[in-house]
Design an enzyme around this catalytic site. Structure first.
Site, PDB file in Angstrom:
ATOM      1  N   GLU A 195      14.047  23.573  -8.624  1.00 20.13           N
ATOM      2  CA  GLU A 195      12.829  22.833  -8.300  1.00 20.13           C
ATOM      3  C   GLU A 195      12.782  22.575  -6.798  1.00 20.13           C
ATOM      4  O   GLU A 195      13.374  21.599  -6.317  1.00 20.13           O
ATOM      5  CB  GLU A 195      12.815  21.483  -9.035  1.00 20.13           C
ATOM      6  CG  GLU A 195      12.822  21.608 -10.538  1.00 20.13           C
ATOM      7  CD  GLU A 195      12.215  20.378 -11.196  1.00 20.13           C
ATOM      8  OE1 GLU A 195      11.237  20.545 -11.939  1.00 20.13           O
ATOM      9  OE2 GLU A 195      12.681  19.267 -10.949  1.00 20.13           O
ATOM     10  N   GLY A 238       6.252  19.011 -14.958  1.00 22.15           N
ATOM     11  CA  GLY A 238       5.976  17.586 -14.815  1.00 22.15           C
ATOM     12  C   GLY A 238       4.541  17.288 -15.199  1.00 22.15           C
ATOM     13  O   GLY A 238       4.200  17.152 -16.376  1.00 22.15           O
ATOM     14  N   GLY A 239       3.673  17.222 -14.197  1.00 20.83           N
ATOM     15  CA  GLY A 239       2.270  16.837 -14.404  1.00 20.83           C
ATOM     16  C   GLY A 239       1.594  17.536 -15.577  1.00 20.83           C
ATOM     17  O   GLY A 239       0.964  16.881 -16.419  1.00 20.83           O
ATOM     18  N   GLU A 241      13.916  13.581  -7.759  1.00 22.34           N
ATOM     19  CA  GLU A 241      13.440  12.202  -7.569  1.00 22.34           C
ATOM     20  C   GLU A 241      14.607  11.220  -7.685  1.00 22.34           C
ATOM     21  O   GLU A 241      14.631  10.191  -7.012  1.00 22.34           O
ATOM     22  CB  GLU A 241      12.323  11.893  -8.581  1.00 22.34           C
ATOM     23  CG  GLU A 241      11.024  12.552  -8.136  1.00 22.34           C
ATOM     24  CD  GLU A 241      10.071  12.937  -9.242  1.00 22.34           C
ATOM     25  OE1 GLU A 241      10.189  12.407 -10.368  1.00 22.34           O
ATOM     26  OE2 GLU A 241       9.210  13.796  -8.990  1.00 22.34           O
ATOM     27  N   ASN A 245       8.787  17.237 -18.523  1.00 26.60           N
ATOM     28  CA  ASN A 245       9.340  16.011 -17.946  1.00 26.60           C
ATOM     29  C   ASN A 245       8.190  15.027 -17.711  1.00 26.60           C
ATOM     30  O   ASN A 245       7.422  15.189 -16.760  1.00 26.60           O
ATOM     31  CB  ASN A 245      10.045  16.371 -16.627  1.00 26.60           C
ATOM     32  CG  ASN A 245      10.510  15.147 -15.866  1.00 26.60           C
ATOM     33  OD1 ASN A 245      10.550  14.031 -16.407  1.00 26.60           O
ATOM     34  ND2 ASN A 245      10.878  15.340 -14.605  1.00 26.60           N
ATOM     35  N   TRP A 246       8.095  14.028 -18.586  1.00 20.00           N
ATOM     36  CA  TRP A 246       6.973  13.075 -18.470  1.00 20.00           C
ATOM     37  C   TRP A 246       7.154  12.114 -17.307  1.00 20.00           C
ATOM     38  O   TRP A 246       6.244  11.385 -16.953  1.00 20.00           O
ATOM     39  CB  TRP A 246       6.840  12.259 -19.759  1.00 20.00           C
ATOM     40  CG  TRP A 246       6.510  13.063 -20.977  1.00 20.00           C
ATOM     41  CD1 TRP A 246       6.443  14.427 -21.090  1.00 20.00           C
ATOM     42  CD2 TRP A 246       6.203  12.545 -22.283  1.00 20.00           C
ATOM     43  NE1 TRP A 246       6.114  14.782 -22.376  1.00 20.00           N
ATOM     44  CE2 TRP A 246       5.960  13.648 -23.134  1.00 20.00           C
ATOM     45  CE3 TRP A 246       6.114  11.262 -22.816  1.00 20.00           C
ATOM     46  CZ2 TRP A 246       5.641  13.501 -24.484  1.00 20.00           C
ATOM     47  CZ3 TRP A 246       5.794  11.111 -24.155  1.00 20.00           C
ATOM     48  CH2 TRP A 246       5.550  12.223 -24.982  1.00 20.00           C
ATOM     49  N   LYS A 247       8.354  12.069 -16.741  1.00 18.99           N
ATOM     50  CA  LYS A 247       8.666  11.092 -15.676  1.00 18.99           C
ATOM     51  C   LYS A 247       8.334   9.684 -16.193  1.00 18.99           C
ATOM     52  O   LYS A 247       8.427   9.450 -17.387  1.00 18.99           O
ATOM     53  CB  LYS A 247       7.915  11.439 -14.387  1.00 18.99           C
ATOM     54  CG  LYS A 247       8.112  12.913 -14.014  1.00 18.99           C
ATOM     55  CD  LYS A 247       7.695  13.238 -12.634  1.00 18.99           C
ATOM     56  CE  LYS A 247       7.957  14.721 -12.386  1.00 18.99           C
ATOM     57  NZ  LYS A 247       7.781  15.108 -11.018  1.00 18.99           N
ATOM     58  N   HIS A 256      17.753  15.375 -11.043  1.00 19.20           N
ATOM     59  CA  HIS A 256      16.357  15.611 -10.657  1.00 19.20           C
ATOM     60  C   HIS A 256      16.168  15.134  -9.217  1.00 19.20           C
ATOM     61  O   HIS A 256      16.739  14.126  -8.809  1.00 19.20           O
ATOM     62  CB  HIS A 256      15.405  14.864 -11.608  1.00 19.20           C
ATOM     63  CG  HIS A 256      13.984  15.269 -11.383  1.00 19.20           C
ATOM     64  ND1 HIS A 256      13.232  14.755 -10.353  1.00 19.20           N
ATOM     65  CD2 HIS A 256      13.198  16.164 -12.023  1.00 19.20           C
ATOM     66  CE1 HIS A 256      12.027  15.319 -10.381  1.00 19.20           C
ATOM     67  NE2 HIS A 256      11.984  16.188 -11.381  1.00 19.20           N
ATOM     68  N   GLY A 306       5.064  18.008  -7.757  1.00 22.94           N
ATOM     69  CA  GLY A 306       3.958  17.054  -7.755  1.00 22.94           C
ATOM     70  C   GLY A 306       3.034  17.210  -6.556  1.00 22.94           C
ATOM     71  O   GLY A 306       2.201  16.353  -6.292  1.00 22.94           O
ATOM     72  N   SER A 337       5.066  22.075  -9.757  1.00 27.12           N
ATOM     73  CA  SER A 337       3.644  22.421  -9.883  1.00 27.12           C
ATOM     74  C   SER A 337       3.397  23.661 -10.730  1.00 27.12           C
ATOM     75  O   SER A 337       2.495  24.452 -10.435  1.00 27.12           O
ATOM     76  CB  SER A 337       2.994  22.560  -8.501  1.00 27.12           C
ATOM     77  OG  SER A 337       3.092  21.334  -7.797  1.00 27.12           O
TER      78      SER A 337
HETATM   79  P1  PGA Z   1       5.531  18.857 -11.382  1.00 29.34           P
HETATM   80  O1  PGA Z   1       6.976  18.206 -11.628  1.00 29.34           O
HETATM   81  O2  PGA Z   1       5.333  19.933 -12.420  1.00 29.34           O
HETATM   82  O3  PGA Z   1       4.558  17.717 -11.555  1.00 29.34           O
HETATM   83  O4  PGA Z   1       5.522  19.401 -10.009  1.00 29.34           O
HETATM   84  C1  PGA Z   1       8.093  18.973 -11.993  1.00 29.34           C
HETATM   85  C2  PGA Z   1       9.308  18.111 -12.119  1.00 29.34           C
HETATM   86  O5  PGA Z   1       9.512  17.227 -11.287  1.00 29.34           O
HETATM   87  O6  PGA Z   1      10.131  18.253 -13.048  1.00 29.34           O
END
Ligand code: PGA
Length: 256
Positions: free
Chosen positions: A171, A237-238, A101, A14-16, A99, A177, A216
């Site tokens: 998640e 994500g990251g 967010e 997930n590049w966000k 998600h 993050g 993470s």
């Molecule tokens: P993260 O994000 O790996 O940076 O914690 C995961 C996500 O939000 O899908």
């Protein structure tokens, strides 16, 4: 319960809201140079503007394309929204719904997430339903009840059959993050809770649904998480913005 080996691992990046056309090209080319990795399915989930560009690069390859969000509506006067049918049109295979967010920053509630899940199914795409509790909910001993509620909203609207071929991403909000990762046993406990809740409706579908861990996940912690009996992959994500790290996680999934 269905044997874990019957569920192909899925590693989704997930590049966000990160990236550029150049970055998308470089990252995807770096991934393509290393595929396949065992039987692991690998999905990139870039921002909308890069979907078509990436689709043309991955045509005929094993990389899957995902989208980060979708409208619950099929079309019409919804300025700025993108329908599931449009995503199908540009070659998207999977779509994140709910998600954290989007739940937190855009106010999406359980009912809206369920409507999006249904829209994705109707377009013939695979939803990746994101669920997870906040730190406050965990500290109050409500992790399972919150995750159960999020799952039930979709089960009630769409039925257990809609989960065939879908994926779920657990998640924990406090791990996204933040560099704080759920321990393998904390994650396994919720994954097993989710699978059991689905199994109360249909044990076969529950046994085949892939439940990904997200929050993470990094090369350093991927192996211990992916070794758990109910963890079938990751939503990254990251670490998905770095081809080397993302590939290392995919290799860990192949060894799990
Ligand atoms: P993260 O994000 O790996 O940076 O914690 C995961 C996500 O939000 O899908």
């Amino acid at each position: 319960m269905v044997d874990k080996t019957r569920r192909k691992p899925l590693i989704a990046g997930n590049w966000k809201m990160n990236g550029s056309a150049d970055m998308a090209r470089e990252l995807v080319d770096a991934l393509l140079g290393h595929l396949p990795i065992g039987s692991v399915e690998i999905m990139v989930i870039p921002p909308f503007p890069y979907l078509a560009q990436i689709r043309s690069r991955i045509a005929g390859n094993q990389l899957l394309l995902g989208a980060q969000n979708v409208s619950m509506h099929a079309g019409g006067a919804f300025t700025g929204e993108v329908s599931a049918g449009m995503l199908a049109d540009v070659g998207v295979a999977g779509v994140l719904v709910g998600h954290s967010e989007r739940r937190e920053l855009c106010g999406e509630d359980d009912a809206q997430v369920a409507a999006k899940f249904e829209a994705v199914r109707r377009a013939g795409l695979k939803p990746v339903l994101c669920i997870g509790e906040t730190l406050q909910q965990r500290d109050a001993g409500m992790a399972e009840s919150r995750v159960g509620e999020q799952l039930d909203a979709v089960l009630e609207r769409c039925g257990i059959e809609a989960f065939a071929g879908a994926a779920i991403a657990y998640e924990p909000v406090w791990a996204i993050g933040t560099g704080r990762v759920a321990s393998a046993s904390q994650a396994q406990q919720i994954h097993s809770f989710v699978r059991t809740r689905l199994a109360n409706h249909d044990a076969t579908i529950a046994g085949l649904v892939r439940i990904l861990y997200g929050g993470s996940m990094k090369p350093e912690n991927a192996s211990s998480l992916l070794a758990c009996p109910d963890i079938d992959g990751g939503l990254i994500g990251g670490a998905s913005l770095n081809a080397g790290h993302f590939l290392e996680i995919a290799s860990a999934a192949a060894r799990a």
